[in-house]
Scaffold this motif. Structure first.
Motif, short mmCIF file in Angstrom:
data_model
loop_
_atom_site.label_atom_id
_atom_site.label_comp_id
_atom_site.label_asym_id
_atom_site.label_seq_id
_atom_site.Cartn_x
_atom_site.Cartn_y
_atom_site.Cartn_z
N ALA A 466 -3.47 -4.85 -2.48
CA ALA A 466 -4.62 -5.53 -1.87
C ALA A 466 -5.01 -4.85 -0.56
O ALA A 466 -6.19 -4.71 -0.26
CB ALA A 466 -4.29 -7.00 -1.64
N THR A 467 -4.01 -4.45 0.22
CA THR A 467 -4.24 -3.71 1.47
C THR A 467 -3.17 -2.64 1.59
O THR A 467 -2.10 -2.73 0.99
CB THR A 467 -4.19 -4.62 2.71
OG1 THR A 467 -2.83 -5.11 2.88
CG2 THR A 467 -5.13 -5.81 2.58
N TYR A 468 -3.47 -1.61 2.39
CA TYR A 468 -2.48 -0.53 2.56
C TYR A 468 -2.70 0.13 3.93
O TYR A 468 -3.71 0.79 4.15
CB TYR A 468 -2.62 0.49 1.44
CG TYR A 468 -1.58 1.58 1.42
CD1 TYR A 468 -0.34 1.45 2.08
CD2 TYR A 468 -1.81 2.77 0.72
CE1 TYR A 468 0.60 2.46 2.05
CE2 TYR A 468 -0.86 3.79 0.67
CZ TYR A 468 0.34 3.62 1.34
OH TYR A 468 1.29 4.62 1.31
N ASP A 469 -1.74 -0.06 4.80
CA ASP A 469 -1.72 0.60 6.11
C ASP A 469 -0.84 1.84 5.97
O ASP A 469 0.39 1.74 5.94
CB ASP A 469 -1.15 -0.36 7.15
CG ASP A 469 -1.09 0.25 8.55
OD1 ASP A 469 -1.23 1.48 8.68
OD2 ASP A 469 -0.88 -0.51 9.52
N ARG A 470 -1.45 3.01 5.88
CA ARG A 470 -0.70 4.23 5.65
C ARG A 470 0.02 4.71 6.90
O ARG A 470 0.92 5.54 6.79
CB ARG A 470 -1.63 5.33 5.13
CG ARG A 470 -2.24 5.02 3.77
CD ARG A 470 -3.14 6.13 3.27
NE ARG A 470 -3.72 5.78 1.97
CZ ARG A 470 -3.71 6.60 0.93
NH1 ARG A 470 -3.16 7.79 1.02
NH2 ARG A 470 -4.26 6.23 -0.21
N SER A 475 2.04 -2.14 2.63
CA SER A 475 1.04 -2.56 1.66
C SER A 475 1.25 -4.04 1.35
O SER A 475 2.36 -4.55 1.48
CB SER A 475 1.13 -1.73 0.38
OG SER A 475 2.45 -1.72 -0.13
N THR A 476 0.19 -4.73 0.97
CA THR A 476 0.31 -6.13 0.56
C THR A 476 -0.19 -6.28 -0.86
O THR A 476 -1.10 -5.57 -1.31
CB THR A 476 -0.46 -7.07 1.49
OG1 THR A 476 -1.85 -6.69 1.50
CG2 THR A 476 0.08 -7.01 2.90
N TRP A 477 0.42 -7.24 -1.56
CA TRP A 477 0.16 -7.41 -2.99
C TRP A 477 0.02 -8.90 -3.30
O TRP A 477 0.69 -9.73 -2.69
CB TRP A 477 1.31 -6.82 -3.80
CG TRP A 477 1.65 -5.41 -3.44
CD1 TRP A 477 2.30 -4.98 -2.31
CD2 TRP A 477 1.34 -4.24 -4.18
NE1 TRP A 477 2.42 -3.61 -2.31
CE2 TRP A 477 1.84 -3.13 -3.46
CE3 TRP A 477 0.71 -4.01 -5.41
CZ2 TRP A 477 1.71 -1.83 -3.92
CZ3 TRP A 477 0.59 -2.71 -5.86
CH2 TRP A 477 1.08 -1.63 -5.12
N THR A 478 -0.81 -9.21 -4.27
CA THR A 478 -0.97 -10.59 -4.70
C THR A 478 -0.67 -10.70 -6.19
O THR A 478 -0.52 -9.70 -6.89
CB THR A 478 -2.41 -11.08 -4.44
OG1 THR A 478 -3.34 -10.24 -5.14
CG2 THR A 478 -2.73 -11.04 -2.94
N GLY A 496 -0.26 -13.00 0.04
CA GLY A 496 0.08 -11.58 0.09
C GLY A 496 1.56 -11.37 0.36
O GLY A 496 2.15 -12.04 1.20
#
Length: 524
Positions: A466-470, A475-478, A496
């Protein structure tokens, strides 16, 4: 009319070449110089001669290993290892192959990708003119090993009759060694473990609905029949339960007797008709006595709601001799017939990480299971740095599985966030790049999906974050369902859940952020 000149074509990033599998010559190892083909083919001999200690390893390898190897390995066993040493001869024999097999899968590939190892290529060779036409290599193998010598001895030994000594770079880069015999020098000196790593990283134990039965997905359960395997992988996601304790990890134990535990599992499934898919695992089902395993499967197949049964066994690769035993194959025929009559899909899932591990014996075992009536044999590998983290390594393995062993490439999991695994794990961005790089070469049904097994979420394709801070590697997942421990949690769906890249792969600013988190006590 003059012939047109041939059109110059740019080479593809990956060039497919079919190659025959080769059984490495086990007599190259000093400890196995006199082992016959009949002994090697025996499952009992293989189990009796598993390598379980440094002394036994030295007895097999002798002076082939370079100076410092055994000390490095011992240091890891004492300070870091989450799994004890256990290698069947079949698996150890695929380490540092000298039959033309490639080196570490993580090395430079046709895609120009950089990894931790060096070299590339298949664990196979072009078909020799004197090989068997059926490709199983039996005739060639018998001629080489029937008297413990054979016509291939010169490939593996110097003029004085001793096996070639390994260099530090050779043994260091070998993909099988890297995950089966991890060295202390492999581990990252600053970040051997991620601050968010945990023993039961997927919380499978938390989701037990009976001892050893994990109900994590709405329609699927995992039945852990045993806590042992014929071989112990250094990266085992169930390191909390599987195997014997190590100096750094005191293992949990299954407390109930097998029949009591199996009965409780079956009772739960009978009263839970929403479950249709049962993964029968452990440990490894090859370590369940066949009569017990067949009895459990026979009862399982009487439950009307069960429509898919998958048997999980890395031993198909690590100890294929087990699955070639006449009584085991006869039992598999009985179980497969029962499944087929009930319209249940019965499959075998194995775990091969590098093409170097594929041999004619593995292929024969896979094909024997298919001939016994199993619907499919599938591979679930683990994506690991220095083992298979290049497109060429993944494609070489996938084509060899499909073409030579009739094993369908299915998944490559990102290595789970267990302790002491940072040197194996790859960042999410790398996994995404690899998924892109392997697309278009294999048939669609055999193109493996690279997945991230996210705590409290489950398997997700690597592009589903869902999001990814490289920079910080977060990363966040649902998910779209509740696990068995979230039945009353109204916010479980849509929440998340984080997953973390290995810190040493982050840019400098990200590594500094994690160092600051550690110093302030906020990292865990």
């Amino acid at each position: 009319m003059a012939a047109k000149p041939p059109i110059a074509r740019t080479a593809q990033p990956y060039e497919y070449r079919r190659r025959e599998l080769v059984e490495p010559d086990w007599t190259r190892f000093p400890g196995w110089r006199t082992v016959t083909a009949a002994e090697w083919a025996s499952a009992q001999w293989q189990r009796a001669h598993c390598v379980k200690s440094l002394r036994q390893l030295h007895d097999v390898l002798g002076d082939l290993a370079p100076d410092g190897f055994y000390a490095d390995l011992e240091r890891d066993q004492q300070q870091h290892a989450t799994m004890s040493m256990l290698l069947p001869p079949q698996m150890l024999n695929t380490m540092v192959r000298e039959d033309g097999a490639g080196g570490a899968g993580g090395g430079n590939s046709a895609h120009g990708e950089n990894g931790a190892g060096s070299g590339s290529g298949m664990g196979a060779r072009r078909r020799p003119s004197n090989s068997n036409s059926n490709g199983d290599g039996d005739g060639d193998q018998q001629s080489r090993h029937g008297d413990g010598k054979g016509d291939q001895r010169g490939r593996y030994e110097d003029r004085d009759g001793r096996g070639r000594a390994w260099t530090s770079s050779t043994i260091g880069a070998d993909p099988v060694r890297r995950y089966m015999l991890p060295l202390a020098s492999d581990r990252h000196p600053v970040w051997p473990s991620h601050p968010r790593a945990s023993r039961d990283s997927l919380h499978e134990h938390d989701m037990w609905v009976a001892e050893g039965l994990t109900h994590r997905y709405p329609t699927k359960v995992l039945a852990e029949l045993t806590s042992t395997c014929p071989q112990y992988c250094g990266h085992c996601t169930r390191m909390d339960l599987v195997g014997t304790s190590t100096p750094s990890v005191t293992k949990l134990r299954l407390t109930g007797r097998p029949q009591q535990r199996y009965g409780a599992m079956l009772d739960y499934l009978r009263r839970t008709p929403g479950v249709r898919d049962v993964v029968v695992s452990g440990g490894d089902v090859a370590n369940v006595p066949w009569r017990q395993l067949e009895s459990f499967l026979t009862e399982l197949l009487t439950i009307e709601s069960v429509r898919d049964v998958r048997l999980a066994t890395k031993a198909l690769m690590g100890l294929p001799q087990h699955w070639l035993q006449a009584d085991v194959l006869a039992g598999m025929e009985r179980v497969a017939l029962q499944a087929r009559r009930r319209g249940v899909s019965l499959a075998v899932h194995t775990h091969v990480n590098t093409v170097n591990s594929l041999t004619p014996t593995v292929a024969r075992a896979s094909k024997a299971l298919l001939e016994a009536g199993v619907r499919d044999v599938r591979n679930q590998g683990v994506l690991m740095r220095g083992v298979n983290d290049s497109a060429q390594a993944l494609l070489d393995l996938s084509f060899a599985l499909l073409d030579e062993a009739m094993i369908t490439p299915y998944y490559f999991y990102m290595c789970d966030m267990i302790p002491a695994s940072e040197h194996w794990r790859v960042p999410l961005s790398r996994a995404q790049d690899l998924q892109h790089a392997i697309m278009g070469y294999l048939p669609g049904f055999a193109t493996p999906r690279i997945v991230c097994d996210v705590p409290y979420v489950g398997k997700r394709w690597v592009h589903q974050a869902a999001t990814y801070d490289r920079v910080r590697g977060v990363s966040t997942w649902t998910k779209n369902y509740r696990t068995s421990i979230e039945g009353t949690d109204g916010e479980a769906i849509g929440r998340g859940h984080p997953y973390f890249d290995p810190i040493d792969t982050l840019p400098e600013v990200g590594q500094r952020w994690w160092a600051d988190q550690m110093e302030s006590g906020r990292a865990s």
